[in-house]
Motif scaffolding. Structure first.
Motif, short mmCIF file in Angstrom:
data_model
loop_
_atom_site.label_atom_id
_atom_site.label_comp_id
_atom_site.label_asym_id
_atom_site.label_seq_id
_atom_site.Cartn_x
_atom_site.Cartn_y
_atom_site.Cartn_z
N ARG A 151 0.82 -1.22 0.00
CA ARG A 151 0.00 0.00 0.00
C ARG A 151 0.85 1.27 0.00
NH1 ARG A 151 -2.17 3.66 3.12
NH2 ARG A 151 -1.18 2.90 5.03
N ARG A 175 -4.78 -3.77 14.79
CA ARG A 175 -4.27 -4.75 13.83
C ARG A 175 -2.93 -4.34 13.24
NH1 ARG A 175 -4.40 -2.75 8.81
NH2 ARG A 175 -5.68 -0.90 8.61
N SER A 176 -2.66 -3.02 13.18
CA SER A 176 -1.49 -2.51 12.47
C SER A 176 -1.04 -1.25 13.19
CB SER A 176 -1.93 -2.21 11.03
OG SER A 176 -0.93 -1.54 10.30
N ASP A 201 1.96 1.84 13.42
CA ASP A 201 3.12 2.66 13.05
C ASP A 201 3.69 3.15 14.39
OD1 ASP A 201 4.69 4.89 12.43
OD2 ASP A 201 3.30 5.65 10.90
N ASN A 253 -1.89 6.42 19.88
CA ASN A 253 -2.83 5.36 20.25
C ASN A 253 -2.80 5.05 21.75
OD1 ASN A 253 -2.04 3.84 17.10
ND2 ASN A 253 -3.89 4.98 17.58
N HIS A 264 5.20 -2.02 13.63
CA HIS A 264 6.27 -1.79 12.65
C HIS A 264 6.87 -0.39 12.73
CE1 HIS A 264 2.26 -1.15 10.72
NE2 HIS A 264 2.80 0.01 10.39
N TYR A 312 8.61 2.11 9.82
CA TYR A 312 8.88 2.26 8.38
C TYR A 312 10.38 2.50 8.17
CZ TYR A 312 3.88 2.50 7.34
OH TYR A 312 2.55 2.20 7.19
O1 LIG Z 1 -4.50 4.89 14.79
C1 LIG Z 1 -3.70 4.52 13.93
C2 LIG Z 1 -4.00 4.56 12.57
C3 LIG Z 1 -3.09 4.11 11.68
N1 LIG Z 1 -1.89 3.61 12.09
C4 LIG Z 1 -0.92 3.19 11.07
C5 LIG Z 1 -0.57 1.73 10.97
C6 LIG Z 1 -0.09 1.60 9.54
O2 LIG Z 1 1.27 2.04 9.45
C7 LIG Z 1 -0.97 2.60 8.80
C8 LIG Z 1 -2.18 1.95 8.19
O3 LIG Z 1 -1.81 1.16 7.13
P1 LIG Z 1 -2.50 -0.24 6.77
O4 LIG Z 1 -1.89 -0.58 5.43
O5 LIG Z 1 -3.97 0.00 6.66
O6 LIG Z 1 -2.13 -1.22 7.85
O7 LIG Z 1 -1.39 3.51 9.78
C9 LIG Z 1 -1.58 3.60 13.44
O8 LIG Z 1 -0.48 3.17 13.84
N2 LIG Z 1 -2.50 4.02 14.30
#
Ligand SMILES: O=c1ccn([C@H]2C[C@H](O)[C@@H](COP(=O)(O)O)O2)c(=O)[nH]1
Ligand SMILES: Nc1nc(=O)c2c([nH]1)NC[C@@H]1CN(c3ccc(C(=O)N[C@@H](CCC(=O)O)C(=O)O)cc3)CN21
Length: 283
Positions: A22, A180-181, A183, A191, A221, A223
């Protein structure tokens, strides 16, 4: 704070490189992390090893609770964090469901406050939960979910922190939030604040005592373009003691959150922090 730094260090030491289609970037990744915030003790999990824009983080969670689906509404509340996903991602700009400038589509609160029923109509999941908890009821399914795979093609992004499950033991309220994911340099900084505030504010408006908030992260993760700043700058700094969060005690209902609450109703006391770090953001 230690939990956060331990997770960052774990990714740096043990993470595996994963290509992300993505964003077109590689991410250093670990699977599964569990963080706990003791809201009963006021352990506000604000990052101190760089300046954290906590008002922006709180504005996001309040916007979700209000059911916002538009980056302009988030800006008016005090955060620009949805501008890029709403207006700069080419796949979303080409999506026929996008309703114009600043539209985010059907995600987060737009789902949680109007969850579509297969037999027609919608459910306001948040209102049901607040009503139950206020009456002292925990039906073992007090789940605020933003996750609706049938709506992903109508949204700029799938929700990351997608489920918030509330539980009562006596008059103490608990929260299990699932992501689920994540950054870790940018998103998690926000968060953690959001999970803490969600438990604190829902406890306040339902007349319960806040207990612990348990934050489960699946894919955590960093980046590739953030790694150096994390490894060589942020992780080299010594954390300061945790600050404290004060929420205006006049906030007493979901209606209050929906109508008059602003970021001035939140105050952080004793926040000592290191210099800001401008991490690159991937749209
Ligand atoms: O509240 C949030 C919203 C988004 N993220 C980050 C996690 C990912 O790096 C991207 C979303 O990408 P996907 O390809 O949909 O997983 O945004 C976050 O950490 N916290
Ligand atoms: N790649 C990515 N990471 C995320 O964390 C993320 C997304 N996308 N998309 C949806 C939301 C938006 N979020 C964001 C967006 C921007 C910042 C950000 O730029 N933060 C800066 C400045 C914040 C400010 O000035 O208000 C920071 O230093 O924390 C943080 C979270 C979290 N989510």
């Amino acid at each position: 704070m230690k939990q956060y730094l331990d997770l960052c260090q774990r990714i740096v030491n043990q993470g595996e490189w994963v290509n992300n289609e993505r964003t077109g970037k590689r991410c250093l990744t670990v699977i599964n992390a569990d963080l706990t915030y003791d809201v009963s003790k006021g352990e506000f999990p604000l990052v101190t090893t760089r300046k954290s824009f906590w008002k922006s983080a709180i504005a996001e969670i309040i916007g979700y609770l209000r059911g916002y689906d538009n980056a302009a509404d988030f800006r008016a509340l005090g955060t620009k964090t949805w501008d890029a996903n709403a207006n700069e991602n080419q796949v979303w700009l080409n999506n026929p469901h996008r309703k114009g400038e600043d539209d985010m589509g059907l995600c987060y609160g737009a789902i949680g406050r109007h969850f579509p029923k297969p037999d027609g109509g919608h459910i306001d999941l948040l209102k049901q939960i607040i009503d139950d908890l206020s009456r002292g009821v925990d039906n073992r399914g007090e789940i605020l979910t933003f996750y609706h795979p049938g709506a992903f093609h109508m949204a700029c992004l799938r929700p990351c922190m997608y489920s918030h499950h509330f539980s009562l033991l006596g008059d103490t309220l608990y929260l299990n939030s699932t992501q689920r994911s994540c950054d870790v340099p940018l998103g998690l900084n926000f968060n953690m604040v959001q999970v803490y505030v969600l438990l604190a504010i829902v406890a306040q408006i339902t007349g319960k005592k806040p207990g612990q908030a348990f934050h489960k992260i699946v894919n955590a993760h960093i980046y590739e373009d953030q790694l150096e700043l994390m490894r060589d700058v942020q992780l080299k700094r010594e954390p300061y003691p945790l600050p404290r969060l004060k929420i205006n005690p006049d906030i007493q209902s979901l209606k209050d959150i929906e109508s008059w609450v602003t970021m001035d109703d939140f105050e952080v006391e004793g926040y000592q922090f290191h210099e800001p770090i401008a991490y690159p953001f991937s749209v």
